[in-house]
Design a protein around this motif. Structure first.
Motif, short mmCIF file in Angstrom:
data_model
loop_
_atom_site.label_atom_id
_atom_site.label_comp_id
_atom_site.label_asym_id
_atom_site.label_seq_id
_atom_site.Cartn_x
_atom_site.Cartn_y
_atom_site.Cartn_z
N VAL A 111 -5.58 20.23 -44.24
CA VAL A 111 -6.69 20.58 -45.12
C VAL A 111 -6.47 20.00 -46.51
O VAL A 111 -5.35 19.73 -46.92
N TYR A 123 -14.65 24.65 -42.87
CA TYR A 123 -13.56 24.31 -41.94
C TYR A 123 -13.71 25.18 -40.70
O TYR A 123 -13.83 26.39 -40.79
N GLY A 125 -12.60 27.16 -37.41
CA GLY A 125 -11.39 27.89 -37.07
C GLY A 125 -10.95 27.60 -35.65
O GLY A 125 -9.86 27.11 -35.41
N TRP A 126 -11.82 27.89 -34.70
CA TRP A 126 -11.44 27.75 -33.30
C TRP A 126 -11.76 26.36 -32.76
O TRP A 126 -11.69 26.11 -31.55
N PHE A 127 -12.17 25.47 -33.62
CA PHE A 127 -12.30 24.05 -33.28
C PHE A 127 -11.57 23.26 -34.34
O PHE A 127 -11.45 23.71 -35.48
N PRO A 128 -11.10 22.06 -33.99
CA PRO A 128 -10.32 21.32 -34.99
C PRO A 128 -11.19 20.67 -36.06
O PRO A 128 -12.27 20.16 -35.78
N ARG A 153 -12.08 13.54 -33.29
CA ARG A 153 -11.21 12.78 -32.39
C ARG A 153 -12.04 12.15 -31.29
O ARG A 153 -12.61 11.09 -31.45
N PRO A 192 -17.90 20.90 -31.43
CA PRO A 192 -17.96 19.45 -31.23
C PRO A 192 -18.36 19.12 -29.80
O PRO A 192 -18.28 19.98 -28.92
N PHE B 111 -3.12 27.31 -29.97
CA PHE B 111 -4.07 28.16 -29.24
C PHE B 111 -4.11 27.74 -27.77
O PHE B 111 -3.63 26.68 -27.40
N ALA B 115 -7.16 24.14 -29.81
CA ALA B 115 -8.22 23.93 -30.81
C ALA B 115 -7.67 23.52 -32.16
O ALA B 115 -8.33 22.79 -32.90
N HIS B 117 -5.08 21.38 -34.29
CA HIS B 117 -4.27 20.20 -34.04
C HIS B 117 -3.05 20.15 -34.95
O HIS B 117 -2.26 19.22 -34.86
N GLN B 118 -2.90 21.15 -35.82
CA GLN B 118 -1.79 21.12 -36.76
C GLN B 118 -1.42 22.55 -37.12
O GLN B 118 -2.30 23.41 -37.26
N VAL B 121 -3.08 24.43 -40.26
CA VAL B 121 -4.48 24.86 -40.25
C VAL B 121 -4.75 25.97 -39.24
O VAL B 121 -5.80 26.62 -39.31
N ALA B 125 -8.13 30.14 -38.19
CA ALA B 125 -8.98 30.69 -37.13
C ALA B 125 -8.87 32.22 -37.03
O ALA B 125 -9.87 32.92 -37.17
N PRO B 126 -7.66 32.77 -36.82
CA PRO B 126 -7.58 34.24 -36.77
C PRO B 126 -7.93 34.89 -38.12
O PRO B 126 -8.46 36.00 -38.15
N LEU B 244 -13.68 22.74 -25.85
CA LEU B 244 -13.54 21.76 -26.92
C LEU B 244 -14.04 20.38 -26.54
O LEU B 244 -14.72 19.71 -27.30
#
Lengths: 211, 331
Positions: A111, A123, A125-128, A153, A192, B111, B115, B117-118, B121, B125-126, B244
């Motif tokens: 980020v 941003y 959360g549950w998706f990149p 991606r 996405p 996860f 979901a 990738h790093q 970050v 989400a939670p 995803l």
């Protein structure tokens, strides 16, 4: 010769400073419209075929700075914008290729700060990665809509671009954009996917220069 | 200041800093190179202490009731064993079984569906999910700015009192990266400090034959996603990785979890549907879509006995990772 050798860097720096000083700051402006009519966020708009309200319109724009060779990002958030949002452009450029969404390489790293801070609620959360475009509202014709476009991606939604000029005025037509989204989506895009780059292109195609 | 004082001062500094960095993060012998980019976020004791405090503090949730540790308890290898799905604010229930947290520096996706990738970050989400901590990032930052001792802790960790999202996430990541589990009986055997029993040894042979393909040593997991043969939970409708990628071949594929610390991290699977380890083994033994797994009852018991050698009691009960007030470092 010796004089030239030692003074050349000085004159180069002086030249750079003069160019900077005499190149005026440049910008272009973005505003919102709905089905061709000027629009103020969070107000009801009546068109010949629709009644609608747009409650959220945010998007990331970026351009490759010609001198820095780095992406410059700005978040255009129209939620509380009472006048057109100004986008600063690099000095001296005649036109700039403006991309929508956040640079994919930057998203790989995590980020960012400033406009890229996740506290701006762009941003996922549950998706990149970042949401590049967020449009939410209600339309009598199209129903409620929540469109969050992103992906960097497999489904890179950050490739759509628009050429903008310094001093230009551009309008994002939300009515036109939502009319292009297929009805099967039932007003919701929240993840996405393979169609998202196409929808991101629809968004850019719904931006028009005002003469 | 005399030369000898400077010398001994430097010796003490290097000794202390050497101990600190060793305790914060290390790569055990024979383990792969970490995936996490430590150059972007070098581990320090101050970041670790801040991250640990944040991890256990319910101030991160919208109603100050729930913390990361609510679903990731240190006594359960940083997951939760009391319920199948994660719980959040206002008695809300999430959609997936919380994952155990350890050896995260070697993970490239987080996860059950990858979901995030790093590591930095993933906490977003939670933190922002209405079924979990239910917060907004800017509200969390504001609460931290106005709550002692966070401004001081952030200054100690990052050199500035400014509390921003990046530093908040980096501190949490450093605490999570420090959760290294490598002190199980299996690890002792590999270091020639202990020996398997005959039953465990037989179980290890079976493991290598049937499980190693997905659960590679020494992490007992691998990157990527696989189908585990479970039918879709009709209530949750969780399609896993497909959610995803929207690729049909990814439907019902989930991340491959580590087999370490299984005694502490039940229930198992993404929806927590199996409470006992033997139920999981029976699933693989009877599901035709998975690789052939034709084990007898005794062999299943042997395999289970090997898997229990992956329990790391030193990690699970390490007070360094526990609630901050219960540790001596706060004194």
């Amino acid at each position: 010769m010796t004089f030239f050798k030692f003074s050349a860097p000085f004159f180069l720096i002086l030249n750079f400073l003069i160019v900077c000083a005499f190149s005026p700051a440049q910008s272009c402006k973005f505003s919102v419209q709905f089905a061709g009519q000027p629009y103020s966020m969070n107000t009801l708009i009546y068109t010949p075929t629709d009644t609608a309200i747009v409650m959220q319109l945010k998007c990331y724009v970026r351009y490759l700075h010609p001198k820095k060779q780095m992406w410059e990002h700005q978040l255009l958030d129209f939620y509380l914008a009472e006048k057109p949002i100004e986008l600063k452009l690099p000095r001296g450029a005649d036109s700039i290729q403006l991309f929508f969404g956040v640079d994919s390489a930057l998203q790989e790293k995590g980020v960012g700060t400033g406009d890229l801070d996740p506290k701006n609620n762009m941003y996922w959360g549950w998706f990149p990665g970042y949401i590049g475009v967020k449009v939410e509202g209600i339309s009598e014709l199209f129903g409620g809509f929540e469109y969050h476009l992103g992906g960097f991606r497999r489904y890179n939604a950050n490739q759509s671009f628009l050429w903008v000029k310094p001093g230009g005025n551009y309008s994002i037509d939300v009515g036109e954009f939502i009319s292009k989204i297929p009805k099967e989506k039932e007003g919701k895009i929240m993840s996405p996917g393979p169609e998202i780059p196409r929808f991101a292109q629809y968004f850019v195609e719904s931006i028009h220069e005002r003469k | 200041m005399s030369g000898s004082k400077v010398f001994w001062g430097l010796m003490i500094f290097f000794f202390v800093s050497g101990i600190s960095s060793e305790k914060l993060f290390f790569t055990p012998d024979g383990w792969p190179v970490p995936v996490y980019d430590f150059q972007q976020n070098p581990p320090t004791q101050a970041k670790f202490e801040l991250g640990r405090r944040l991890f256990y503090d319910p101030i991160l949730s919208a109603d100050s009731s729930t913390s990361c540790s609510s679903c990731h308890s240190n006594y359960n290898a940083f997951t939760h064993t009391d319920h199948a799905l994660s719980h959040g604010i206002h008695d809300r229930v999430g959609k997936r079984n919380s994952m155990a947290l350890f050896n995260l520096a070697w993970k490239d996706a987080f996860f059950w569906d990858g979901a995030a990738h790093q590591l930095d970050v993933q906490a977003l989400a939670p933190l922002t999910d209405s079924n979990e901590l239910g917060s907004k990032v800017n509200e969390v930052l504001q609460r931290l700015k106005t709550t002692a001792p966070y401004p001081a802790l952030f200054k100690r960790a990052f050199g500035r009192e400014e509390i921003n999202t990046q530093n908040f996430l980096k501190a949490l990541a450093i605490f999570e990266l420090s959760l290294i589990s490598n002190q199980s009986k299996y690890d002792s055997v590999k270091r020639n400090e202990a020996q398997f029993t005959a039953q465990e040894k037989n179980g290890y042979t079976l493991f290598l034959q049937y499980c190693q393909r997905c659960h590679e040593e020494p992490l007992f997991r691998k990157s990527g996603f696989e189908k585990n043969g479970l039918l879709m939970n009709q209530k949750l409708k969780d399609t896993g990785r497909f959610n995803l990628t929207k690729q049909h071949e990814d439907s019902l594929k989930f991340t491959i979890p580590s087999l370490r610390n299984l005694s502490y991290s039940y229930p198992y699977f993404h929806d927590g549907r199996a409470n006992r380890l033997m139920d999981v083994l029976q699933h693989y033994n009877t599901t035709p879509s998975i690789i052939p797994f034709p084990l007898s009852k005794n062999e299943l018991i042997d395999l289970q006995s090997f898997l229990l050698t992956l329990d790391d009691v030193n990690f699970v009960f390490n007070k360094k990772f526990g609630y901050p007030l219960h540790t001596t470092s706060r004194k």
